[in-house]
Design a protein around this motif. Structure first.
Motif, short mmCIF file in Angstrom:
data_model
loop_
_atom_site.label_atom_id
_atom_site.label_comp_id
_atom_site.label_asym_id
_atom_site.label_seq_id
_atom_site.Cartn_x
_atom_site.Cartn_y
_atom_site.Cartn_z
N GLU A 22 0.82 -1.21 0.00
CA GLU A 22 0.00 0.00 0.00
C GLU A 22 0.86 1.26 0.00
O GLU A 22 0.60 2.19 -0.77
CB GLU A 22 -0.94 0.00 1.20
N LYS A 23 1.90 1.30 0.82
CA LYS A 23 2.79 2.47 0.86
C LYS A 23 3.46 2.69 -0.50
O LYS A 23 3.55 3.83 -0.95
CB LYS A 23 3.88 2.28 1.92
N SER A 24 3.91 1.61 -1.12
CA SER A 24 4.58 1.72 -2.42
C SER A 24 3.64 2.26 -3.48
O SER A 24 4.02 3.13 -4.28
CB SER A 24 5.11 0.36 -2.86
N LEU A 25 2.42 1.78 -3.50
CA LEU A 25 1.44 2.24 -4.48
C LEU A 25 1.10 3.72 -4.27
O LEU A 25 1.07 4.50 -5.22
CB LEU A 25 0.16 1.39 -4.40
N ILE A 26 0.88 4.10 -3.02
CA ILE A 26 0.55 5.50 -2.71
C ILE A 26 1.71 6.42 -3.05
O ILE A 26 1.53 7.49 -3.64
CB ILE A 26 0.13 5.64 -1.22
N MET A 27 2.93 6.02 -2.69
CA MET A 27 4.11 6.85 -2.95
C MET A 27 4.32 7.04 -4.45
O MET A 27 4.57 8.15 -4.91
CB MET A 27 5.36 6.22 -2.33
N ALA A 28 4.20 5.95 -5.21
CA ALA A 28 4.38 6.04 -6.66
C ALA A 28 3.33 6.96 -7.28
O ALA A 28 3.66 7.79 -8.13
CB ALA A 28 4.32 4.65 -7.29
N GLU A 29 2.10 6.82 -6.85
CA GLU A 29 1.03 7.66 -7.40
C GLU A 29 1.25 9.13 -7.06
O GLU A 29 0.99 10.00 -7.89
CB GLU A 29 -0.33 7.18 -6.88
N SER A 30 1.72 9.40 -5.86
CA SER A 30 1.94 10.79 -5.45
C SER A 30 3.06 11.44 -6.28
O SER A 30 3.07 12.65 -6.46
CB SER A 30 2.27 10.89 -3.96
N LYS A 31 3.97 10.63 -6.79
CA LYS A 31 5.07 11.13 -7.62
C LYS A 31 4.74 11.06 -9.11
O LYS A 31 5.58 11.41 -9.94
CB LYS A 31 6.34 10.33 -7.34
N GLY A 32 3.56 10.55 -9.43
CA GLY A 32 3.18 10.42 -10.84
C GLY A 32 3.86 9.27 -11.54
O GLY A 32 3.87 9.18 -12.76
N GLU A 33 4.44 8.35 -10.78
CA GLU A 33 5.11 7.19 -11.36
C GLU A 33 4.10 6.05 -11.52
O GLU A 33 3.17 5.93 -10.74
CB GLU A 33 6.24 6.72 -10.43
N ARG A 60 -9.14 -5.95 2.85
CA ARG A 60 -8.02 -5.04 2.56
C ARG A 60 -7.52 -5.24 1.13
O ARG A 60 -7.28 -4.26 0.41
CB ARG A 60 -6.89 -5.27 3.56
N LEU A 61 -7.36 -6.47 0.72
CA LEU A 61 -6.92 -6.74 -0.65
C LEU A 61 -7.93 -6.23 -1.67
O LEU A 61 -7.55 -5.66 -2.68
CB LEU A 61 -6.68 -8.24 -0.85
N GLN A 62 -9.21 -6.43 -1.39
CA GLN A 62 -10.24 -5.96 -2.31
C GLN A 62 -10.19 -4.44 -2.47
O GLN A 62 -10.34 -3.92 -3.57
CB GLN A 62 -11.63 -6.38 -1.82
N LYS A 63 -9.95 -3.74 -1.38
CA LYS A 63 -9.83 -2.27 -1.44
C LYS A 63 -8.62 -1.86 -2.27
O LYS A 63 -8.69 -0.92 -3.06
CB LYS A 63 -9.74 -1.68 -0.03
N LEU A 64 -7.49 -2.55 -2.08
CA LEU A 64 -6.29 -2.23 -2.85
C LEU A 64 -6.51 -2.47 -4.34
O LEU A 64 -6.09 -1.67 -5.17
CB LEU A 64 -5.09 -3.05 -2.34
N ILE A 65 -7.16 -3.57 -4.67
CA ILE A 65 -7.44 -3.88 -6.07
C ILE A 65 -8.33 -2.80 -6.68
O ILE A 65 -8.08 -2.33 -7.79
CB ILE A 65 -8.11 -5.27 -6.20
N ALA A 66 -9.37 -2.40 -5.95
CA ALA A 66 -10.31 -1.40 -6.46
C ALA A 66 -9.68 -0.02 -6.61
O ALA A 66 -9.97 0.72 -7.55
CB ALA A 66 -11.53 -1.31 -5.54
N LYS A 67 -8.79 0.33 -5.69
CA LYS A 67 -8.22 1.67 -5.66
C LYS A 67 -7.02 1.85 -6.59
O LYS A 67 -6.75 2.95 -7.07
CB LYS A 67 -7.80 2.01 -4.23
N HIS A 68 -6.29 0.78 -6.83
CA HIS A 68 -5.03 0.88 -7.60
C HIS A 68 -5.09 -0.04 -8.83
O HIS A 68 -4.86 -1.24 -8.72
CB HIS A 68 -3.84 0.51 -6.71
N PRO A 69 -5.37 0.53 -9.99
CA PRO A 69 -5.48 -0.30 -11.20
C PRO A 69 -4.19 -1.02 -11.60
O PRO A 69 -4.23 -1.99 -12.34
CB PRO A 69 -5.91 0.68 -12.29
N ASN A 70 -3.06 -0.56 -11.08
CA ASN A 70 -1.78 -1.20 -11.40
C ASN A 70 -1.44 -2.33 -10.43
O ASN A 70 -0.38 -2.94 -10.52
CB ASN A 70 -0.66 -0.17 -11.44
N PHE A 71 -2.35 -2.64 -9.49
CA PHE A 71 -2.16 -3.72 -8.52
C PHE A 71 -3.08 -4.87 -8.87
O PHE A 71 -4.29 -4.69 -9.02
CB PHE A 71 -2.46 -3.22 -7.11
N THR A 72 -2.51 -6.07 -9.03
CA THR A 72 -3.31 -7.25 -9.33
C THR A 72 -2.96 -8.38 -8.37
O THR A 72 -1.85 -8.44 -7.84
CB THR A 72 -3.09 -7.74 -10.78
N VAL A 73 -3.93 -9.25 -8.17
CA VAL A 73 -3.75 -10.43 -7.32
C VAL A 73 -4.01 -11.65 -8.18
O VAL A 73 -5.06 -11.76 -8.82
CB VAL A 73 -4.70 -10.41 -6.11
#
Length: 120
Positions: A22-33, A60-73
């Protein structure tokens, strides 16, 4: 691109890795990466993706999947079949997770393509 391969049943480690994801996804998005982050489960790691009211990781996983299109399970179909044949019950995976023929095959394919590989 990063693949996190979960084969452990250690719930403490699951919590840590989900925090880091979650931290990695949020950090990358905040930097536009943008990068792809894939969580792959098999073996004892299947409990992480079990769809159940008693599984706090499921929501928690369902929320991450829904919020971050670049995250897959991705869930190993071979392991699912083994679990179901032993228990005689359907193993429900979380909504949004996808099955793959083989976790090992996925690891090999992504490593060939240069993905960073982290095993838990």
């Amino acid at each position: 691109n990063v693949m996190v391969h979960v084969t452990s049943a250690d719930k403490y480690r699951w919590k840590i890795i989900l925090n880091e994801i979650e931290k990695s996804l949020i950090m990358a998005e905040s930097k536009g990466e943008t990068f792809k982050l894939r969580l792959v489960t098999n073996a004892k790691g299947m409990g992480l993706v079990k769809h159940s009211k008693n599984n706090p990781f499921s929501k928690r996983l369902q929320k991450l999947i829904a919020k971050h299109p670049n995250f897959t399970v991705k869930v190993c179909k071979q392991t699912l079949k083994r679990i179901e044949s032993r228990s005689k019950h359907k193993f429900k995976i979380i909504p949004g997770a996808q099955t793959i023929p083989s976790a090992l095959g996925e690891v090999i394919e992504k490593r060939k393509k240069g993905w960073i590989y982290i095993k838990l």
